[in-house]
Design a protein around this motif. Structure first.
Motif, PDB file in Angstrom:
ATOM      1  N   THR A  71       0.833  -1.208   0.000  1.00  0.00           N
ATOM      2  CA  THR A  71       0.000   0.000   0.000  1.00  0.00           C
ATOM      3  C   THR A  71       0.860   1.247   0.000  1.00  0.00           C
ATOM      4  N   LEU A  72       1.891   1.259   0.829  1.00  0.00           N
ATOM      5  CA  LEU A  72       2.797   2.400   0.905  1.00  0.00           C
ATOM      6  C   LEU A  72       3.470   2.644  -0.438  1.00  0.00           C
ATOM      7  N   ALA A  73       3.905   1.551  -1.065  1.00  0.00           N
ATOM      8  CA  ALA A  73       4.593   1.669  -2.352  1.00  0.00           C
ATOM      9  C   ALA A  73       3.670   2.200  -3.434  1.00  0.00           C
ATOM     10  N   GLU A  74       2.414   1.820  -3.369  1.00  0.00           N
ATOM     11  CA  GLU A  74       1.457   2.280  -4.379  1.00  0.00           C
ATOM     12  C   GLU A  74       1.100   3.752  -4.192  1.00  0.00           C
ATOM     13  N   LEU A  75       0.950   4.171  -2.935  1.00  0.00           N
ATOM     14  CA  LEU A  75       0.530   5.542  -2.659  1.00  0.00           C
ATOM     15  C   LEU A  75       1.681   6.539  -2.686  1.00  0.00           C
ATOM     16  N   GLY A  76       2.876   6.109  -2.243  1.00  0.00           N
ATOM     17  CA  GLY A  76       4.005   7.024  -2.165  1.00  0.00           C
ATOM     18  C   GLY A  76       3.945   7.887  -0.925  1.00  0.00           C
ATOM     19  N   TYR A  77       4.985   8.686  -0.726  1.00  0.00           N
ATOM     20  CA  TYR A  77       5.089   9.492   0.491  1.00  0.00           C
ATOM     21  C   TYR A  77       4.028  10.583   0.551  1.00  0.00           C
ATOM     22  N   ALA A  78       3.908  11.369  -0.506  1.00  0.00           N
ATOM     23  CA  ALA A  78       3.087  12.575  -0.469  1.00  0.00           C
ATOM     24  C   ALA A  78       1.610  12.271  -0.264  1.00  0.00           C
ATOM     25  N   ARG A  79       1.150  11.142  -0.768  1.00  0.00           N
ATOM     26  CA  ARG A  79      -0.284  10.851  -0.737  1.00  0.00           C
ATOM     27  C   ARG A  79      -0.707   9.978   0.438  1.00  0.00           C
ATOM     28  N   THR A  80       0.187   9.733   1.382  1.00  0.00           N
ATOM     29  CA  THR A  80      -0.154   8.830   2.472  1.00  0.00           C
ATOM     30  C   THR A  80      -0.342   9.554   3.793  1.00  0.00           C
ATOM     31  N   SER A  81      -1.192   8.987   4.599  1.00  0.00           N
ATOM     32  CA  SER A  81      -1.329   9.316   6.012  1.00  0.00           C
ATOM     33  C   SER A  81      -1.671   7.990   6.668  1.00  0.00           C
ATOM     34  N   LEU A  82      -1.569   7.908   7.962  1.00  0.00           N
ATOM     35  CA  LEU A  82      -1.918   6.649   8.623  1.00  0.00           C
ATOM     36  C   LEU A  82      -3.369   6.274   8.329  1.00  0.00           C
ATOM     37  N   ARG A  83      -4.239   7.270   8.256  1.00  0.00           N
ATOM     38  CA  ARG A  83      -5.647   7.000   7.983  1.00  0.00           C
ATOM     39  C   ARG A  83      -5.827   6.427   6.571  1.00  0.00           C
ATOM     40  N   GLU A  84      -5.129   7.009   5.587  1.00  0.00           N
ATOM     41  CA  GLU A  84      -5.230   6.516   4.212  1.00  0.00           C
ATOM     42  C   GLU A  84      -4.652   5.116   4.079  1.00  0.00           C
TER      43      GLU A  84
END
Length: 206
Positions: free
Chosen positions: A33-46
């Motif tokens: 999931t982290l790899a798909e979303l990347g840094y900028a688009r992630t939060s713990l909630r996402e």
């Protein structure tokens, strides 16, 4: 004055080990999931919304997304930095090592491109997030050692000294790796032909 017994110490250590083990489990499970979303688009909630874990669980084990992403990248890189060890140990000729290294070099780009993208994404963030720098520098050092093992063995098998310093060899191969990743992800060169040619040039330059 309170005295800590050995039994209490062991219980505390077991508690810490369980906590760390759970962190590793969660970071590993959310790596895709982290790899798909990347840094900028992630939060713990996402991340929670895109995984099997609740926001509360993730927040309990990780301070914030940086803590989770860093843990996930550390786990992935721990596997990566031993990727070429078998080739280094088993190769009996320079050409054999070169072939095996090149094969694995491009195979991991094809199969683990999302995770490699996350690594470069996180590395770029160290320009803005000082809290990341120590962890990323540690991983970078391990990656450099990995490349140094390959170069040293290659030159040993050729019975010629390397024409590059370890630092230059690392930034050269890392740059080619990133070029291949960018070409693959952008769709401009999915066969990574340019990167393959550059890797051949790099080996010749050694």
């Amino acid at each position: 004055m309170t005295t800590t017994t050995r039994s209490e110490s062991r219980t505390s250590m077991r508690g810490h080990d369980k906590f760390q083990a759970r962190r590793i489990e969660l970071a590993t499970a959310t790596l895709v999931t982290l790899a798909e979303l990347g840094y900028a688009r992630t939060s713990l909630r996402e991340i929670a919304q895109n995984s099997a874990f609740s926001h509360g669980v993730l927040h309990y084990y990780f301070r914030d997304k940086l803590d989770l992403i860093t843990e996930a990248v550390k786990i992935f890189e721990a596997m990566c930095v031993t990727r070429y060890d078998d080739a280094v140990a088993s190769a009996t000729t320079a050409s054999e090592l070169r072939h095996e290294f090149s094969t694995m070099f491009f195979a991991t780009l094809a199969t683990d491109s999302a995770q490699h993208r996350l690594w470069y994404d996180l590395r770029n963030q160290t320009r803005f997030e000082s809290s990341l720098r120590d962890e990323i520098c540690e991983i970078e050092s391990l990656r450099a050692q990995m490349i140094s093992k390959v170069v040293d063995r290659y030159c040993e098998l050729r019975r010629t000294p390397s024409q590059m310093s370890p630092q230059l060899a690392y930034v050269t191969l890392d740059g080619i790796f990133q070029r291949g990743l960018d070409d693959l992800l952008s769709g401009t060169d999915t066969s990574m032909t340019a990167a393959r040619a550059l890797l051949d040039e790099a080996f010749d330059a050694l």
